[in-house]
Design an enzyme around this catalytic site. Sequence first.
Site, PDB file in Angstrom:
ATOM      1  CG  ASP A 142      -2.357   0.382   0.819  1.00  0.00           C
ATOM      2  OD1 ASP A 142      -2.503   1.245  -0.068  1.00  0.00           O
ATOM      3  OD2 ASP A 142      -3.309  -0.181   1.405  1.00  0.00           O
ATOM      4  N   GLY A 167      15.642  -3.374   5.364  1.00  0.00           N
ATOM      5  CA  GLY A 167      16.481  -4.150   4.471  1.00  0.00           C
ATOM      6  C   GLY A 167      17.878  -4.318   5.044  1.00  0.00           C
ATOM      7  CD  GLU A 190       9.126   2.040  10.153  1.00  0.00           C
ATOM      8  OE1 GLU A 190      10.081   1.368   9.697  1.00  0.00           O
ATOM      9  OE2 GLU A 190       8.605   2.992   9.529  1.00  0.00           O
TER      10      GLU A 190
END
Length: 275
Positions: A142, A167, A190
């Site tokens: 989204d 990442g 998060e």
Amino acid sequence: MQTAEARKVFDYYWNHQDDIAPDAVPVDLDKALSWLIRELENGTVRVASPTSDGWMTHGWVQSGILLLFRSRRSQSMTGTLQCWYDKIQLQSAGEPDYWSRRHCRVAPPATVREGAHIGPRTVLMPCYVNIGAYIGEDCLIDTWSTIGSGAQIGNRVHVSGGVGIGGVLEPIQSAPVIIEDDCFIGARSEIAEGITVHQGAVLAMGLYLGASTRIVDRQSGTVSYGHVPENAVVVPGTCPGRDGTFALNCAVIVKRVDAKTRRRIGLNAILRDLE
């Protein structure tokens, strides 16, 4: 080129980086890097992959991606909606039918760097997907969500608005964030530092998960780190500090997914209609 050959090339040049210059990339390395980008985008090579013993991180893939940066010089690039200055091209640059051939729906200004895999029937709202990321089939990523380098997203996953999926490419062999099949990640959450969210789990909005975040099962009282169990429904919470003076962030497993929860967070078929 085969995997074993590419891995051998990356291992050699990882230890001989002084032999690499953007204007003089060794032929064998250039060939291996081109192969790696193609296989990452096809989903046949991944930064991490599932095994019978759990997830395995492939350090040679991470080193290959980092060598790609070493072998390229930043340059001005132009796409349909924007200009940028970087070493990495966007996946769809110069190909108007790129996403239709991959059976995906992509809303501007969604950004996918080369070397990321996007599975068929996945919808990308205005989001950012970094090199080495893997997103499976029938997903919805989204608005304003970010999928970090090497992050692994399974099939039928809904990543809600404003979510950050961390990442990692280095240190080599560092585990990426892994979101398994049929998970729901609530808005503004998060997830970072190699967390694994196992199949079917539902994370409420505003949940922050890192390697040191305590994951508390409300029913059993057990505390764990790094892994959200299958079908767990997890909400933000607080735990008292060891000295009793400060409350610390934690994640609380309040229950397991039931039919009511699954109906509430189900992917909307109309939004995923590609015709």
